[in-house]
Design a protein around this motif. Structure first.
Motif, short mmCIF file in Angstrom:
data_model
loop_
_atom_site.label_atom_id
_atom_site.label_comp_id
_atom_site.label_asym_id
_atom_site.label_seq_id
_atom_site.Cartn_x
_atom_site.Cartn_y
_atom_site.Cartn_z
N GLU A 1 2.58 23.09 13.13
CA GLU A 1 1.79 22.36 12.15
C GLU A 1 0.40 22.13 12.73
O GLU A 1 0.25 21.49 13.77
CB GLU A 1 2.45 21.02 11.80
N LEU A 2 -0.61 22.66 12.04
CA LEU A 2 -1.99 22.57 12.50
C LEU A 2 -2.82 21.81 11.48
O LEU A 2 -2.80 22.12 10.29
CB LEU A 2 -2.60 23.96 12.70
N LEU A 3 -3.55 20.82 11.96
CA LEU A 3 -4.45 20.06 11.11
C LEU A 3 -5.74 19.80 11.87
O LEU A 3 -5.71 19.24 12.98
CB LEU A 3 -3.81 18.73 10.69
N ASP A 4 -6.86 20.23 11.32
CA ASP A 4 -8.17 20.05 11.96
C ASP A 4 -8.19 20.71 13.33
O ASP A 4 -8.17 20.06 14.38
CB ASP A 4 -8.52 18.56 12.07
N VAL A 5 -8.23 22.04 13.31
CA VAL A 5 -8.23 22.86 14.53
C VAL A 5 -9.39 23.84 14.45
O VAL A 5 -9.63 24.44 13.40
CB VAL A 5 -6.90 23.61 14.70
N ALA A 6 -10.13 24.00 15.55
CA ALA A 6 -11.26 24.93 15.57
C ALA A 6 -11.22 25.79 16.82
O ALA A 6 -10.93 25.30 17.92
CB ALA A 6 -12.57 24.16 15.51
N PHE A 7 -11.52 27.07 16.63
CA PHE A 7 -11.73 28.01 17.73
C PHE A 7 -13.18 28.45 17.64
O PHE A 7 -13.58 29.09 16.67
CB PHE A 7 -10.80 29.21 17.61
N VAL A 8 -13.98 28.07 18.64
CA VAL A 8 -15.42 28.33 18.61
C VAL A 8 -15.78 29.28 19.75
O VAL A 8 -15.51 28.99 20.92
CB VAL A 8 -16.21 27.02 18.74
N ASP A 9 -16.37 30.42 19.39
CA ASP A 9 -16.81 31.40 20.39
C ASP A 9 -15.68 31.79 21.34
O ASP A 9 -15.86 31.87 22.56
CB ASP A 9 -18.00 30.86 21.20
N PHE B 1 -13.16 15.94 13.07
CA PHE B 1 -12.81 15.47 14.40
C PHE B 1 -13.29 14.05 14.63
O PHE B 1 -14.46 13.74 14.38
CB PHE B 1 -13.40 16.39 15.48
N ASP B 2 -12.39 13.20 15.11
CA ASP B 2 -12.73 11.80 15.40
C ASP B 2 -12.89 11.54 16.89
O ASP B 2 -13.47 10.54 17.29
CB ASP B 2 -11.63 10.87 14.86
N PHE B 3 -12.37 12.42 17.72
CA PHE B 3 -12.35 12.20 19.17
C PHE B 3 -13.77 12.23 19.73
O PHE B 3 -14.49 13.21 19.58
CB PHE B 3 -11.49 13.26 19.83
N ASP B 4 -14.18 11.15 20.39
CA ASP B 4 -15.49 11.04 21.03
C ASP B 4 -15.26 10.97 22.54
O ASP B 4 -14.92 9.93 23.09
CB ASP B 4 -16.22 9.79 20.54
N GLU B 5 -15.44 12.11 23.19
CA GLU B 5 -15.19 12.20 24.63
C GLU B 5 -16.01 11.19 25.43
O GLU B 5 -15.50 10.57 26.37
CB GLU B 5 -15.51 13.61 25.11
N ALA B 6 -17.26 11.00 25.05
CA ALA B 6 -18.14 10.09 25.80
C ALA B 6 -17.64 8.65 25.76
O ALA B 6 -17.87 7.88 26.70
CB ALA B 6 -19.56 10.17 25.24
N ARG C 1 -3.26 18.46 16.17
CA ARG C 1 -4.12 17.69 15.28
C ARG C 1 -5.42 17.35 16.00
O ARG C 1 -5.39 16.72 17.06
CB ARG C 1 -3.43 16.40 14.82
N GLY C 2 -6.53 17.78 15.45
CA GLY C 2 -7.81 17.50 16.06
C GLY C 2 -8.01 18.25 17.37
O GLY C 2 -8.38 17.65 18.38
N ASP D 1 -6.20 15.30 19.36
CA ASP D 1 -7.55 15.02 19.88
C ASP D 1 -7.70 15.58 21.29
O ASP D 1 -7.87 14.85 22.27
CB ASP D 1 -7.84 13.52 19.87
N VAL D 2 -7.64 16.90 21.39
CA VAL D 2 -7.74 17.60 22.68
C VAL D 2 -8.88 18.62 22.61
O VAL D 2 -8.98 19.38 21.64
CB VAL D 2 -6.42 18.29 23.06
N GLU D 3 -9.71 18.64 23.65
CA GLU D 3 -10.79 19.63 23.77
C GLU D 3 -10.47 20.56 24.94
O GLU D 3 -10.16 20.10 26.04
CB GLU D 3 -12.12 18.92 24.07
#
Length: 228
Positions: free
Chosen positions: A141-149, A19-24, A123-124, A104-106
């Protein structure tokens, strides 16, 4: 969850999402949005939005926005794009986003019913502490995807192409992998229930415990008779 940076691309083993996206940084100086008007989606921060629906067309792009507390009956974004944005505390029973593009979406602490995003591009993308019903990612098409908790009733990856996707601390009641093309898809962190289309798991990584649970179905798939 292990999140690698681009400097670790050469490491062996199952590669985690990057992940490259920096929310801050990206969302540091947003303009406060008018929750009543809700009509500007570039560099705006919204809070406490409650509407029956939010409809975007294929010409629309949501970019560099933050949404805190999003209450919708439905969200339509077929063919639209969502870029470098954060959605937190959302409650949306129905999402219709076929052929949409997400980069790049949270998404955090949110609840979604059905998410129809077949033929979409992700993506991301990170979902954290979310409750998801039916997630339709057929032919996506999914690239760099995470499902956490997260808790997911059903995720449908039929004919999808997925690379570097992880499910850390998540529960998946049903996974459909029929016809999927998977690379570095890590299921080890998931409490995995039913799997449909076991042959589609080629390219995924599972734990020893998951293998033991799948063993009877894998033996049947291979035409092997197991007798005590």
């Amino acid at each position: 969850m292990a999140i690698r940076t681009k400097s670790t691309r050469g490491k062996a083993g199952t590669q985690p999402p990057s992940f490259d996206f920096d929310e801050a940084v990206v969302l540091a100086a947003l303009t406060p949005g008018d929750a009543e008007a809700f009509d500007v989606f570039d560099g705006v921060a919204y809070a406490g939005v409650a509407r029956e629906d939010w409809s975007l067309s294929s010409r629309d792009t949501v970019q560099a926005c933050r949404f805190e507390g999003l209450e919708l009956d439905s969200w339509s974004l077929r063919g639209a794009h969502v870029i470098e944005s954060v959605v937190a505390g959302a409650n949306v029973p129905a999402v219709s986003g076929a052929r949409s593009g997400w980069r790049d979406v949270e998404v955090r602490d949110s609840r979604f019913g059905s998410i129809e995003v077949y033929d979409a591009s992700w993506r991301g993308i990170r979902f954290t502490r979310c409750r998801l019903g039916y997630v339709n990612l057929r032919a996506a098409e999914l690239l760099d995807v995470a499902f956490v908790d997260c808790t997911i009733d059903e995720i449908d990856l039929m004919d999808a192409s997925a690379r570097r996707v992880a499910f850390d601390g998540s529960r998946i009641a049903t996974l459909n992998a029929s016809g999927a093309k998977l690379t570095d898809v890590d299921l080890r962190g998931a409490d995995l229930g039913q799997v449909v289309g076991l042959e589609g798991l080629r390219g995924a990584t599972i734990s020893i415990e998951q293998l033991q649970l799948m063993a009877p179905a894998l033996a049947a798939l291979a035409g092997i008779t197991v007798e005590g």
